[in-house]
Motif scaffolding. Sequence first.
Motif, PDB file in Angstrom:
ATOM      1  N   GLY A  13       0.851  -1.202   0.000  1.00  0.00           N
ATOM      2  CA  GLY A  13       0.000   0.000   0.000  1.00  0.00           C
ATOM      3  C   GLY A  13       0.879   1.241   0.000  1.00  0.00           C
ATOM      4  N   GLY A  16       4.143   0.842   2.178  1.00  0.00           N
ATOM      5  CA  GLY A  16       5.053  -0.154   1.613  1.00  0.00           C
ATOM      6  C   GLY A  16       5.714   0.341   0.337  1.00  0.00           C
ATOM      7  N   GLU A  34       3.024  -8.751  -1.683  1.00  0.00           N
ATOM      8  CA  GLU A  34       1.664  -8.216  -1.522  1.00  0.00           C
ATOM      9  C   GLU A  34       0.660  -9.358  -1.582  1.00  0.00           C
ATOM     10  OE1 GLU A  34      -0.169  -5.307  -0.853  1.00  0.00           O
ATOM     11  OE2 GLU A  34      -1.737  -6.815  -1.076  1.00  0.00           O
ATOM     12  N   GLY A  40      -1.528  -1.285  -3.862  1.00  0.00           N
ATOM     13  CA  GLY A  40      -2.335  -0.088  -3.537  1.00  0.00           C
ATOM     14  C   GLY A  40      -3.003  -0.142  -2.178  1.00  0.00           C
ATOM     15  N   ALA A  42      -5.468  -0.124   1.040  1.00  0.00           N
ATOM     16  CA  ALA A  42      -6.505   0.863   1.385  1.00  0.00           C
ATOM     17  C   ALA A  42      -6.139   2.232   0.820  1.00  0.00           C
ATOM     18  CB  ALA A  42      -6.665   0.942   2.902  1.00  0.00           C
ATOM     19  N   THR A  43      -4.835   2.473   0.668  1.00  0.00           N
ATOM     20  CA  THR A  43      -4.402   3.771   0.140  1.00  0.00           C
ATOM     21  C   THR A  43      -5.081   4.062  -1.197  1.00  0.00           C
ATOM     22  OG1 THR A  43      -2.259   3.394   1.203  1.00  0.00           O
ATOM     23  CG2 THR A  43      -2.352   5.150  -0.437  1.00  0.00           C
ATOM     24  N   GLY A  48      -7.637  10.016  -0.516  1.00  0.00           N
ATOM     25  CA  GLY A  48      -6.402  10.631  -0.991  1.00  0.00           C
ATOM     26  C   GLY A  48      -6.088  11.976  -0.367  1.00  0.00           C
ATOM     27  N   VAL A  49      -6.661  12.254   0.796  1.00  0.00           N
ATOM     28  CA  VAL A  49      -6.371  13.533   1.463  1.00  0.00           C
ATOM     29  C   VAL A  49      -5.096  13.364   2.285  1.00  0.00           C
ATOM     30  CG1 VAL A  49      -7.232  15.262   3.074  1.00  0.00           C
ATOM     31  CG2 VAL A  49      -8.827  14.053   1.581  1.00  0.00           C
ATOM     32  N   ARG A 154       0.928 -13.754   0.396  1.00  0.00           N
ATOM     33  CA  ARG A 154       0.622 -13.346   1.777  1.00  0.00           C
ATOM     34  C   ARG A 154       1.690 -13.897   2.720  1.00  0.00           C
ATOM     35  NH1 ARG A 154      -5.061 -14.554   4.984  1.00  0.00           N
ATOM     36  NH2 ARG A 154      -4.585 -13.274   6.816  1.00  0.00           N
ATOM     37  N   GLY A 185      -0.903  -2.532   6.798  1.00  0.00           N
ATOM     38  CA  GLY A 185      -2.143  -1.787   6.999  1.00  0.00           C
ATOM     39  C   GLY A 185      -2.843  -2.169   8.292  1.00  0.00           C
ATOM     40  N   HIS A 212     -12.377  -0.260   4.884  1.00  0.00           N
ATOM     41  CA  HIS A 212     -11.315  -1.012   4.185  1.00  0.00           C
ATOM     42  C   HIS A 212     -11.855  -2.177   3.362  1.00  0.00           C
ATOM     43  CE1 HIS A 212      -9.838   0.565   8.043  1.00  0.00           C
ATOM     44  NE2 HIS A 212      -8.644   0.660   7.510  1.00  0.00           N
ATOM     45  N   TYR A 217      -7.200  -7.822   2.308  1.00  0.00           N
ATOM     46  CA  TYR A 217      -6.211  -8.370   3.252  1.00  0.00           C
ATOM     47  C   TYR A 217      -5.898  -7.427   4.408  1.00  0.00           C
ATOM     48  CZ  TYR A 217      -5.797 -12.200   0.061  1.00  0.00           C
ATOM     49  OH  TYR A 217      -6.099 -13.294  -0.704  1.00  0.00           O
ATOM     50  N   TYR A 442      -8.480  11.850  16.465  1.00  0.00           N
ATOM     51  CA  TYR A 442      -7.884  11.845  15.128  1.00  0.00           C
ATOM     52  C   TYR A 442      -7.632  13.290  14.717  1.00  0.00           C
ATOM     53  CZ  TYR A 442      -7.384  10.400  10.221  1.00  0.00           C
ATOM     54  OH  TYR A 442      -6.911  10.141   8.962  1.00  0.00           O
ATOM     55  N   GLY A 446      -6.721  13.158   6.339  1.00  0.00           N
ATOM     56  CA  GLY A 446      -5.362  13.165   5.785  1.00  0.00           C
ATOM     57  C   GLY A 446      -4.314  12.697   6.767  1.00  0.00           C
ATOM     58  N   MET A 447      -4.716  12.500   8.040  1.00  0.00           N
ATOM     59  CA  MET A 447      -3.735  12.119   9.071  1.00  0.00           C
ATOM     60  C   MET A 447      -3.460  10.606   9.111  1.00  0.00           C
ATOM     61  SD  MET A 447      -1.686  13.896  10.766  1.00  0.00           S
ATOM     62  CE  MET A 447      -1.188  12.900  12.166  1.00  0.00           C
ATOM     63  N   GLY A 450      -0.911  10.694   5.232  1.00  0.00           N
ATOM     64  CA  GLY A 450       0.294  11.487   5.503  1.00  0.00           C
ATOM     65  C   GLY A 450       1.301  10.676   6.310  1.00  0.00           C
TER      66      GLY A 450
HETATM   67  C1  LIG Z   1     -12.464   4.486   1.786  1.00  0.00           C
HETATM   68  C2  LIG Z   1     -11.288   5.027   2.547  1.00  0.00           C
HETATM   69  C3  LIG Z   1     -11.070   6.399   2.573  1.00  0.00           C
HETATM   70  C4  LIG Z   1      -9.948   6.906   3.258  1.00  0.00           C
HETATM   71  N1  LIG Z   1      -9.655   8.227   3.124  1.00  0.00           N
HETATM   72  C5  LIG Z   1      -8.506   8.691   3.670  1.00  0.00           C
HETATM   73  C6  LIG Z   1      -8.045  10.004   3.376  1.00  0.00           C
HETATM   74  O1  LIG Z   1      -8.609  10.714   2.547  1.00  0.00           O
HETATM   75  N2  LIG Z   1      -6.927  10.448   4.024  1.00  0.00           N
HETATM   76  C7  LIG Z   1      -6.235   9.663   4.913  1.00  0.00           C
HETATM   77  O2  LIG Z   1      -5.254  10.125   5.492  1.00  0.00           O
HETATM   78  N3  LIG Z   1      -6.632   8.401   5.167  1.00  0.00           N
HETATM   79  C8  LIG Z   1      -7.705   7.889   4.540  1.00  0.00           C
HETATM   80  N4  LIG Z   1      -8.045   6.581   4.740  1.00  0.00           N
HETATM   81  C9  LIG Z   1      -7.154   5.744   5.563  1.00  0.00           C
HETATM   82  C10 LIG Z   1      -5.860   5.464   4.763  1.00  0.00           C
HETATM   83  O3  LIG Z   1      -6.192   5.136   3.437  1.00  0.00           O
HETATM   84  C11 LIG Z   1      -5.042   4.345   5.370  1.00  0.00           C
HETATM   85  O4  LIG Z   1      -4.876   4.512   6.752  1.00  0.00           O
HETATM   86  C12 LIG Z   1      -3.646   4.307   4.734  1.00  0.00           C
HETATM   87  O5  LIG Z   1      -3.746   4.397   3.333  1.00  0.00           O
HETATM   88  C13 LIG Z   1      -2.937   3.040   5.158  1.00  0.00           C
HETATM   89  O6  LIG Z   1      -1.779   2.880   4.375  1.00  0.00           O
HETATM   90  P1  LIG Z   1      -0.881   1.594   4.615  1.00  0.00           P
HETATM   91  O7  LIG Z   1       0.167   1.615   3.558  1.00  0.00           O
HETATM   92  O8  LIG Z   1      -0.487   1.508   6.022  1.00  0.00           O
HETATM   93  O9  LIG Z   1      -1.853   0.369   4.357  1.00  0.00           O
HETATM   94  P2  LIG Z   1      -2.588  -0.080   3.027  1.00  0.00           P
HETATM   95  O10 LIG Z   1      -2.589   0.967   1.979  1.00  0.00           O
HETATM   96  O11 LIG Z   1      -3.896  -0.635   3.438  1.00  0.00           O
HETATM   97  O12 LIG Z   1      -1.661  -1.253   2.476  1.00  0.00           O
HETATM   98  C14 LIG Z   1      -1.480  -2.435   3.195  1.00  0.00           C
HETATM   99  C15 LIG Z   1      -1.199  -3.544   2.191  1.00  0.00           C
HETATM  100  O13 LIG Z   1      -0.680  -4.685   2.863  1.00  0.00           O
HETATM  101  C16 LIG Z   1      -1.207  -5.845   2.253  1.00  0.00           C
HETATM  102  N5  LIG Z   1      -1.086  -6.961   3.198  1.00  0.00           N
HETATM  103  C17 LIG Z   1      -1.761  -7.148   4.371  1.00  0.00           C
HETATM  104  N6  LIG Z   1      -1.341  -8.272   4.981  1.00  0.00           N
HETATM  105  C18 LIG Z   1      -0.365  -8.801   4.197  1.00  0.00           C
HETATM  106  C19 LIG Z   1       0.462  -9.950   4.300  1.00  0.00           C
HETATM  107  N7  LIG Z   1       0.377 -10.809   5.339  1.00  0.00           N
HETATM  108  N8  LIG Z   1       1.354 -10.209   3.312  1.00  0.00           N
HETATM  109  C20 LIG Z   1       1.468  -9.369   2.244  1.00  0.00           C
HETATM  110  N9  LIG Z   1       0.698  -8.267   2.092  1.00  0.00           N
HETATM  111  C21 LIG Z   1      -0.202  -7.976   3.060  1.00  0.00           C
HETATM  112  C22 LIG Z   1      -2.620  -5.448   1.927  1.00  0.00           C
HETATM  113  O14 LIG Z   1      -3.202  -6.286   0.955  1.00  0.00           O
HETATM  114  C23 LIG Z   1      -2.438  -4.005   1.451  1.00  0.00           C
HETATM  115  O15 LIG Z   1      -2.230  -3.942   0.063  1.00  0.00           O
HETATM  116  C24 LIG Z   1      -9.112   6.036   4.023  1.00  0.00           C
HETATM  117  C25 LIG Z   1      -9.343   4.659   4.002  1.00  0.00           C
HETATM  118  C26 LIG Z   1     -10.383   4.156   3.221  1.00  0.00           C
HETATM  119  C27 LIG Z   1     -10.506   2.672   3.095  1.00  0.00           C
END
Ligand SMILES: Cc1cc2nc3c(=O)[nH]c(=O)nc-3n(C[C@H](O)[C@H](O)[C@H](O)COP(=O)(O)OP(=O)(O)OC[C@H]3O[C@@H](n4cnc5c(N)ncnc54)[C@H](O)[C@@H]3O)c2cc1C
Length: 474
Positions: A13, A16, A34, A40, A42-43, A48-49, A154, A185, A212, A217, A442, A446-447, A450
């Motif tokens: 995501g 990563g 992945e 990608g 949840a990101t 996308g804020v 996974r 995530g 999410h 996953y 919170y 965007g927090m 970011g």
């Molecule tokens: C609808 C929605 C709207 C949002 N809007 C905002 C916003 O506007 N602004 C904001 O700041 N936040 C927002 N958020 C929250 C934000 O998107 C997330 O907190 C942030 O993107 C998390 O990023 P990450 O890289 O930690 O995780 P993710 O982007 O979720 O990536 C984690 C990845 O790890 C993979 N994974 C999990 N377990 C395993 C494993 N065992 N082995 C291999 N891969 C694995 C998953 O499949 C996933 O692809 C929103 C979330 C959602 C769902």
Amino acid sequence: MAWDYDVIIVGGGGAGLAAAIEAKRAGANCIILEADTKLGGATAQSGGVFYAAGTSVQRAAGIDDSAEDMFQYLMTLNHWSVKPDIFRILADESGPTLEWLIAEGTEFLPEQVTFGGIEAKPRAHPSHGAGTGIAETLINTAGALGIETALGTRVERLLLEDGQVIGVHAAGIDLRAPSVILTTGGFGNSPEMIARFFPTAARKGDWTWAVHRRAPYILGDGIRLGEQIDARIVGHDTGLLLPGSNAGGKALEPFLPPWLMLVNREGRRFIPETSSYTISGYALNEQTDEVAFAIFDERALVEASSDLSYLDPYGSGIEIPTWEEPMLRERVAKGEIQSADTLDLLCARIGIDPKGLAETVRTYNEDCALGVDSHYFQKLGKRYPVSTAPFYAAEIRAAVIAVTGAGLDINRDCAVLDSHGRPVPGLYAAGEVLGVLMGKRYGGGGMSIGPAIVLGRRAGIHATLAARSAAQTA
Ligand SMILES: Cc1cc2nc3c(=O)[nH]c(=O)nc-3n(C[C@H](O)[C@H](O)[C@H](O)COP(=O)(O)OP(=O)(O)OC[C@H]3O[C@@H](n4cnc5c(N)ncnc54)[C@H](O)[C@@H]3O)c2cc1C
């Protein structure tokens, strides 16, 4: 020892991808594993804020802001109960990281910068193309750098040797690396994890769901992997819950229409109805039975419900159900919204104090006539008195999981800490898998993205440095 890679990144995501890009640029031979069939996480599904201070985009919008103001705001909002060193990094690196994203190809428009929470200066930067736009930028950069990825892979467990993480086991094989970064995530799709780490959400039963859901996953794997090496799990019960009405299907409705009057079981208003989700879900959970009711009358249903200006202040394009007349009528017919010809009868149907509501409605209607809010002293848009039968009530609960707060603890280098607070050699983490990004409140829209990208980049750099020194000592 023969290593397969210098750095293995678990989860592709936002965090990563950012980690992999920095690791690669710092000279690491790295791979993203992945679980999903696409990158990608949840990101990519998000609005996308991006929350940042002191950016060129703010300056272009005439906003004079600083990392110092952002730090003070976040710390005060959280009663200084979050880790100051981590929040200092989040504030200081927010601006430079946004500029980095711009340089990589993401567009942020000055005219869209807005308030993410209750900060004094607007810091929420909506990105062009929402979360998909940010994810595509990172995926394109990773592709251009030739970063190896394994989709549908996974990670099941960490490989350990003498208390050090030396790789991962996934898809039936062991992969060895001196540095592993967990960027898996949150855990919004795992009822078991929600029960363990987010009891306030779990208490809402059928009402609870996570935004999410299109990232299958998001199951808390990073916490499970951390538990394998006695990682300290922090941030218990700190996630962000958005209000939801549990009507019209389980839909995302972070912003309720401003023309509703929101009351608790005592029939009293308890927040300004237009409050940010930095306030609303938390306040809702402090009310009796953790429930509130949106009250409106027939005139509001007909006249006010066509105003959709509140729906998507970030212009994210995320599908959000409207409270328009046809949908409201359908929900009334299904009994999801209660209706009655008198307020007393409505109170009896939804179980709230009729005397309390009558008094609230009396002052609310007087205020509507005068165009003031004598209770909260807020500037009002167009309000509608509760005066024309039939009267309606929709039940509201803060049950929609936007971000899960519990997770791994890290130090300033993004090294994962064990239950004694000691860095686990070879293990790093960033993003929503962490338990140090959320406190009592919170910060604002965007927090999450970011901090995920700020710390993802940082984890990539420190994991690479550690891998290099492991290679030198081998
Ligand atoms: C609808 C929605 C709207 C949002 N809007 C905002 C916003 O506007 N602004 C904001 O700041 N936040 C927002 N958020 C929250 C934000 O998107 C997330 O907190 C942030 O993107 C998390 O990023 P990450 O890289 O930690 O995780 P993710 O982007 O979720 O990536 C984690 C990845 O790890 C993979 N994974 C999990 N377990 C395993 C494993 N065992 N082995 C291999 N891969 C694995 C998953 O499949 C996933 O692809 C929103 C979330 C959602 C769902």
